[in-house]
Write a protein that holds these residues in place. Structure first.
Motif, PDB file in Angstrom:
ATOM      1  N   GLY A 174       0.811  -1.196   0.000  1.00 17.55           N
ATOM      2  CA  GLY A 174       0.000   0.000   0.000  1.00 17.55           C
ATOM      3  C   GLY A 174       0.852   1.257   0.000  1.00 17.55           C
ATOM      4  O   GLY A 174       2.075   1.211   0.117  1.00 17.55           O
ATOM      5  N   GLY A 175       0.207   2.419  -0.112  1.00 21.73           N
ATOM      6  CA  GLY A 175       0.911   3.696  -0.059  1.00 21.73           C
ATOM      7  C   GLY A 175       1.261   4.237  -1.419  1.00 21.73           C
ATOM      8  O   GLY A 175       1.267   3.522  -2.425  1.00 21.73           O
ATOM      9  N   ASP A 176       1.554   5.541  -1.444  1.00 20.00           N
ATOM     10  CA  ASP A 176       1.894   6.189  -2.708  1.00 20.00           C
ATOM     11  C   ASP A 176       3.271   5.767  -3.210  1.00 20.00           C
ATOM     12  O   ASP A 176       3.537   5.808  -4.413  1.00 20.00           O
ATOM     13  CB  ASP A 176       1.853   7.714  -2.540  1.00 20.00           C
ATOM     14  CG  ASP A 176       0.448   8.222  -2.243  1.00 20.00           C
ATOM     15  OD1 ASP A 176      -0.508   7.541  -2.654  1.00 20.00           O
ATOM     16  OD2 ASP A 176       0.322   9.270  -1.578  1.00 20.00           O
ATOM     17  N   LYS A 177       4.168   5.389  -2.284  1.00 22.32           N
ATOM     18  CA  LYS A 177       5.512   4.965  -2.657  1.00 22.32           C
ATOM     19  C   LYS A 177       5.745   3.577  -2.087  1.00 22.32           C
ATOM     20  O   LYS A 177       6.326   3.417  -1.017  1.00 22.32           O
ATOM     21  CB  LYS A 177       6.544   5.963  -2.121  1.00 22.32           C
ATOM     22  CG  LYS A 177       7.917   5.834  -2.759  1.00 22.32           C
ATOM     23  CD  LYS A 177       8.812   6.974  -2.302  1.00 22.32           C
ATOM     24  CE  LYS A 177      10.162   6.921  -3.008  1.00 22.32           C
ATOM     25  NZ  LYS A 177      11.050   8.030  -2.571  1.00 22.32           N
ATOM     26  N   PRO A 178       5.274   2.548  -2.787  1.00 21.95           N
ATOM     27  CA  PRO A 178       5.330   1.197  -2.230  1.00 21.95           C
ATOM     28  C   PRO A 178       6.760   0.712  -2.038  1.00 21.95           C
ATOM     29  O   PRO A 178       7.688   1.140  -2.727  1.00 21.95           O
ATOM     30  CB  PRO A 178       4.596   0.351  -3.276  1.00 21.95           C
ATOM     31  CG  PRO A 178       4.713   1.122  -4.545  1.00 21.95           C
ATOM     32  CD  PRO A 178       4.692   2.564  -4.142  1.00 21.95           C
ATOM     33  N   ALA A 179       6.926  -0.223  -1.078  1.00 28.26           N
ATOM     34  CA  ALA A 179       8.256  -0.775  -0.801  1.00 28.26           C
ATOM     35  C   ALA A 179       8.823  -1.452  -2.036  1.00 28.26           C
ATOM     36  O   ALA A 179      10.013  -1.355  -2.316  1.00 28.26           O
ATOM     37  CB  ALA A 179       8.179  -1.749   0.368  1.00 28.26           C
ATOM     38  N   TRP A 180       7.988  -2.180  -2.758  1.00 29.87           N
ATOM     39  CA  TRP A 180       8.416  -2.757  -4.032  1.00 29.87           C
ATOM     40  C   TRP A 180       7.249  -2.699  -5.007  1.00 29.87           C
ATOM     41  O   TRP A 180       6.087  -2.692  -4.613  1.00 29.87           O
ATOM     42  CB  TRP A 180       8.924  -4.193  -3.869  1.00 29.87           C
ATOM     43  CG  TRP A 180       7.860  -5.185  -3.466  1.00 29.87           C
ATOM     44  CD1 TRP A 180       7.555  -5.592  -2.215  1.00 29.87           C
ATOM     45  CD2 TRP A 180       6.954  -5.871  -4.339  1.00 29.87           C
ATOM     46  NE1 TRP A 180       6.528  -6.494  -2.220  1.00 29.87           N
ATOM     47  CE2 TRP A 180       6.144  -6.695  -3.524  1.00 29.87           C
ATOM     48  CE3 TRP A 180       6.748  -5.887  -5.725  1.00 29.87           C
ATOM     49  CZ2 TRP A 180       5.135  -7.508  -4.048  1.00 29.87           C
ATOM     50  CZ3 TRP A 180       5.745  -6.697  -6.244  1.00 29.87           C
ATOM     51  CH2 TRP A 180       4.963  -7.496  -5.404  1.00 29.87           C
ATOM     52  N   SER A 181       7.567  -2.681  -6.271  1.00 30.94           N
ATOM     53  CA  SER A 181       6.535  -2.646  -7.298  1.00 30.94           C
ATOM     54  C   SER A 181       7.119  -3.150  -8.608  1.00 30.94           C
ATOM     55  O   SER A 181       8.340  -3.247  -8.777  1.00 30.94           O
ATOM     56  CB  SER A 181       5.973  -1.230  -7.490  1.00 30.94           C
ATOM     57  OG  SER A 181       6.998  -0.345  -7.901  1.00 30.94           O
ATOM     58  N   LEU A 182       6.224  -3.457  -9.520  1.00 29.76           N
ATOM     59  CA  LEU A 182       6.581  -3.867 -10.871  1.00 29.76           C
ATOM     60  C   LEU A 182       5.916  -2.906 -11.845  1.00 29.76           C
ATOM     61  O   LEU A 182       4.697  -2.718 -11.797  1.00 29.76           O
ATOM     62  CB  LEU A 182       6.121  -5.303 -11.147  1.00 29.76           C
ATOM     63  CG  LEU A 182       6.760  -6.396 -10.289  1.00 29.76           C
ATOM     64  CD1 LEU A 182       5.969  -7.691 -10.417  1.00 29.76           C
ATOM     65  CD2 LEU A 182       8.201  -6.614 -10.696  1.00 29.76           C
ATOM     66  N   THR A 183       6.701  -2.269 -12.704  1.00 24.88           N
ATOM     67  CA  THR A 183       6.131  -1.412 -13.737  1.00 24.88           C
ATOM     68  C   THR A 183       6.205  -2.142 -15.068  1.00 24.88           C
ATOM     69  O   THR A 183       7.170  -2.869 -15.342  1.00 24.88           O
ATOM     70  CB  THR A 183       6.884  -0.084 -13.824  1.00 24.88           C
ATOM     71  OG1 THR A 183       8.277  -0.333 -14.045  1.00 24.88           O
ATOM     72  CG2 THR A 183       6.717   0.710 -12.530  1.00 24.88           C
ATOM     73  N   ALA A 184       5.171  -1.975 -15.874  1.00 18.79           N
ATOM     74  CA  ALA A 184       5.095  -2.684 -17.144  1.00 18.79           C
ATOM     75  C   ALA A 184       4.490  -1.773 -18.202  1.00 18.79           C
ATOM     76  O   ALA A 184       3.614  -0.954 -17.911  1.00 18.79           O
ATOM     77  CB  ALA A 184       4.251  -3.950 -17.009  1.00 18.79           C
TER      78      ALA A 184
END
Length: 797
Positions: A174-184
């Motif tokens: 959760g949150g605007d700046k997540p701990a990790w994410s995947l962009t595609a």
């Protein structure tokens, strides 16, 4: 140390970069606890989910601050707090245009939606209220079932709970700046399958760290096949290590995990784990590891400085090393015929001592089997590995059992000793029938019986078959103050000896030695009578609390008080007698059941128990306050000692050992007066040596926030007595705990020291950070074998 940590960090980065070049990469998902979190919070995303009547569901209602439409118009326009709802789905926006003929709605400005269980928000959106299809522009979606956050320039919502998107960010955080994410650049999600992503970057705090041309991640709470997070380690013994598991969901009842383990100083190791739960009565756990080891121990000089392996004089010339361990619970034909299987086979005597940690280590397998099946395996340093297959069935008054037991003695493997000289006993098979204790022919007497047939095999030594019959009769006599139970029984062994083979004196199970067996009788018999009694009573008194009673009102809900304390005293006396037998060397010896050493021992004990009754104010179903009671044995003290009359009249070895008929005094203490504090201690005191000879003590405390500390002390003194022969002194201090530094950060410490030898056995520091979407752990351990560093990652996909 800094260089080692730097090496681990560089290796981790290299692993991520390596993974980036794998277009076939999948990430697996093990089952996790139920989780649900709204994508956004605030009054603008609070939807009323009050139940509606069945006839209202599916009928859309529309409200807004202002609505305009002509009678002939094809659509209706609305401004301000526009809301569409059918009782299960809700759409909100600043502006809405609704086409009456097609059921299509266009939304603009602060679009918020609860749509087929998912939470959506966007700048603009369009939905078909009939088919539940639609799209979002600059939208965000929280997919509830998969616990996925999706943010994209353009999102399409299709049938079957699936989405497609472009220029998107996907995460479980959760949150605007997540701990990790995947962009595609583009992708799609199917809730009962995977999220498929093309041209993907793995980001930590929005900073890209790895690129993948294509990947899949699980998109449901169900088990999903794929790669699990790797385990990194570094030690003097193994060098730098990487273990990469791959998880495969075979079907709803079975899964497999493949472990690829590379160690820079030892080579490649492959592990396999199979788990299955076929039904409520059947489950299995099967694991096998294989290693082509670059190190061998071809002479006794190779491990003379290796404190972990010890100076056992055994070689290990084999490079092919393996370990097979398994547990199985099931049934044969019908559930009443229960089957249990325990397997524990290894390639050599050092394998389990060396590989004790990590995914493939002894400790992990030991703990998992004990937790799942409640059955242990032999210690890692035991050269004998026990394997058992058991079949049992219980009837109303008796039970039957069949057992196969194979004991692998690793001291006779790998050329350490000739296989034909192995004296390890194998029981193939054992058949038994057990008559449960019950009244005998409608009399006050109670009867029970055990009948066992064993077929004993071994490469060297006496082998043959044995039939044991052990009937026992008891007569319980009870009064209001005392219970007295006398017993009388018989032990009988009938043998068929296939081969007599002994070599000089042999050591029996109790440490005694007897002379060489020269018998030639193939069918010897031994009989012994047993008698004894048990007598006990219980005295108790209740001490009511002098504190004022709790008032039954809402303000006191959750308040509690000790209503009373009950003090119980249980004195117990038991006596066991069996005539002493001499000259038993004409009988075969397979185990402790083959010798009747005689018994003439009186045991007496006194147990004190404190039990508290607590009352707590709770709310009943109708909302009125009520009292609930619970009980707890918060303190227990047991004192026990025995008097051995055989020892008191012993005539042999008096010049070397004086008679000492009184046993050590046992004092066992358990104290847990309130939540968090616990003390467990067991100590033995010798009346002849006037000192404590053995002690096991653990003091622990758990704080309200979950932090805990413990202090332990284990002590065993040397003994040189007729009945006790203890050569090695043990004196170990244990202390440690877990401290919740913050809500997500836990620091674990453990320290063990051999006070007798002045040697630190273990110094371990564990630091773990746990969030809603990931867990990271760093472990450092210092043992006599050298330092060991482990790095753990777990991402919640």
């Amino acid at each position: 140390m800094k260089q080692r940590l730097l090496f681990v960090s560089v290796a981790l980065l290299a692993l991520l970069c390596l993974s980036a070049g794998q277009p076939w990469l999948l990430f697996g998902d093990l089952p996790r606890q139920n989780e649900q979190q709204l994508y956004a919070e605030g009054p603008d995303l609070t939807f009323s989910q009050a139940p509606r009547s069945p006839e209202d569901k599916g009928k859309w209602t529309f409200t807004a601050d202002s609505i305009s439409a002509d009678h002939d118009a094809e659509y209706v326009e609305a401004q301000g707090e526009c809301t569409f709802t059918d009782g299960e789905n809700t759409l909100r926006a600043d502006f809405a245009r609704y086409y009456k003929q097609t059921g299509w709605v266009i939304l603009k400005g602060n679009v918020r939606a609860l749509w087929v269980g998912d939470f959506l928000e966007a700048e603009e959106a369009e939905f078909d209220l009939t088919t539940m299809l639609g799209w979002l522009k600059n939208g965000k979606v929280f997919v509830t079932k998969a616990h996925r956050y999706l943010e994209s320039e353009y999102i399409n919502k299709y049938k079957g709970d699936s989405y497609s998107f472009k220029n998107a960010k996907v995460t479980s955080c959760g949150g605007d700046k997540p701990a990790w994410s995947l962009t595609a650049e583009e992708g799609d999600i199917t809730l009962d399958g995977y999220a498929k992503l093309w041209h993907t970057a793995f980001r930590i705090r929005d900073t890209p760290v790895a690129y993948l041309p294509y990947m899949q991640i699980p998109a449901s709470g169900k088990r999903q096949s794929g790669f699990l997070m790797p385990e990194l380690s570094s030690s003097n013994r193994f060098g730098f290590g990487v273990t990469q598991p791959y998880y495969w969901v075979v079907n709803d009842e079975m899964d497999m995990t493949f472990y690829q383990n590379f160690m820079s100083a030892r080579g490649y190791r492959q592990g396999l784990e199979l788990r299955h739960t076929n039904n409520a009565h059947t489950k299995g756990y099967w694991r096998f590891d294989w290693l082509n080891d670059s190190r061998v121990i071809a002479s006794t000089n190779d491990d003379e400085d290796d404190s972990l392996l010890g100076d056992d004089g055994l070689l290990r010339p084999n490079r092919n090393r393996w370990w097979w361990r398994s547990k199985f619970n099931g049934y044969l034909g019908v559930p009443s015929w229960r089957v249990m299987v325990d397997l524990d086979l290894a390639s050599d005597q050092d394998y389990l001592k060396e590989f004790s940690k990590g995914f493939l280590g002894y400790k992990r397998s030991h703990d998992e089997m004990l937790d799942e099946f409640g059955r242990d395996i032999n210690p890692a340093d035991d050269p004998v590995r026990t394997n058992v297959a058991l079949l049992t069935r219980d009837y109303d008054s008796f039970g039957v059992a069949g057992k196969l037991e194979y004991n692998q003695n690793l001291e006779y493997w790998n050329g350490n000793a000739p296989d034909e000289s192995d004296p390890t006993l194998q029981t193939l098979p054992e058949l038994g029938m057990f008559t449960f204790k019950d009244s005998l022919l409608d009399t006050p007497l109670e009867f029970e019986n055990t009948v066992e047939f064993d077929a004993f095999h071994r490469n060297w030594g006496t082998k043959g078959q044995r039939l044991r019959v052990n009937p026992e009769v008891s007569l319980p006599l009870k009064t209001d103050f005392l219970t007295f139970i006398p017993t009388i029984g018989m032990e009988s062994n009938f043998y068929n000896v296939d081969r007599w083979q002994t070599d000089g004196n042999q050591t029996l199970a109790g440490g005694q030695t007897e002379g060489n067996n020269t018998a030639e009788d193939s069918n010897p018999t031994s009989l012994a009578l047993n008698a004894g009694f048990t007598m006990f009573s219980e005295l108790s008194r209740v001490y009511p609390s002098e504190d004022p009673a709790l008032e039954l009102n809402v303000d006191n809900v959750g308040q509690s008080r000790w209503e009373s304390i009950k003090h119980s005293i249980v004195p117990r006396v038991s006596y066991d007698y069996q005539p002493r037998r001499t000259g038993q060397t004409d009988k075969p010896y397979f185990d402790e059941q083959d010798r009747f050493f005689g018994q003439n021992e009186l045991t007496y004990s006194l147990t004190n128990v404190l039990d508290r009754k607590r009352q707590t104010v709770t709310l009943s179903g109708d909302g009125t306050p009520s009292l609930a009671s619970d009980y707890l044995d918060f303190a227990r003290l047991r004192i026990e000692q025995s008097f051995d009359n055989n020892e008191a009249t012993r005539k042999d070895s008096l010049d070397e050992y004086k008679r000492r008929p009184f046993s050590d005094i046992l004092a066992e203490v358990m104290i847990s007066p309130f939540g968090g504090l616990s003390l467990m201690s067991k100590a033995f005191y010798s009346p002849y040596l006037s000192k404590i000879t053995e002690n096991e003590t653990t003091l622990g405390y758990t704080f309200v926030d979950g932090s805990n500390v413990f202090l332990g002390y284990d002590f065993l003194d040397t003994r040189d007595e007729y009945k006790y022969q203890i050569r090695d002194k043990i004196q170990v201090l244990r202390l440690g705990g877990n401290y919740n530094i913050a809500r997500n950060l836990v620091l674990g410490l453990e320290y063990r020291r051999d006070l007798h030898q002045g040697l630190d056995l273990e110094k371990t520091i564990k630091l773990s950070w746990t969030d809603d979407c990931y867990e990271v752990g760093l472990d450092f351990s210092q043992t006599p074998d050298g330092p060991d560093i482990g790095l753990r990652f777990e991402l919640t996909f």
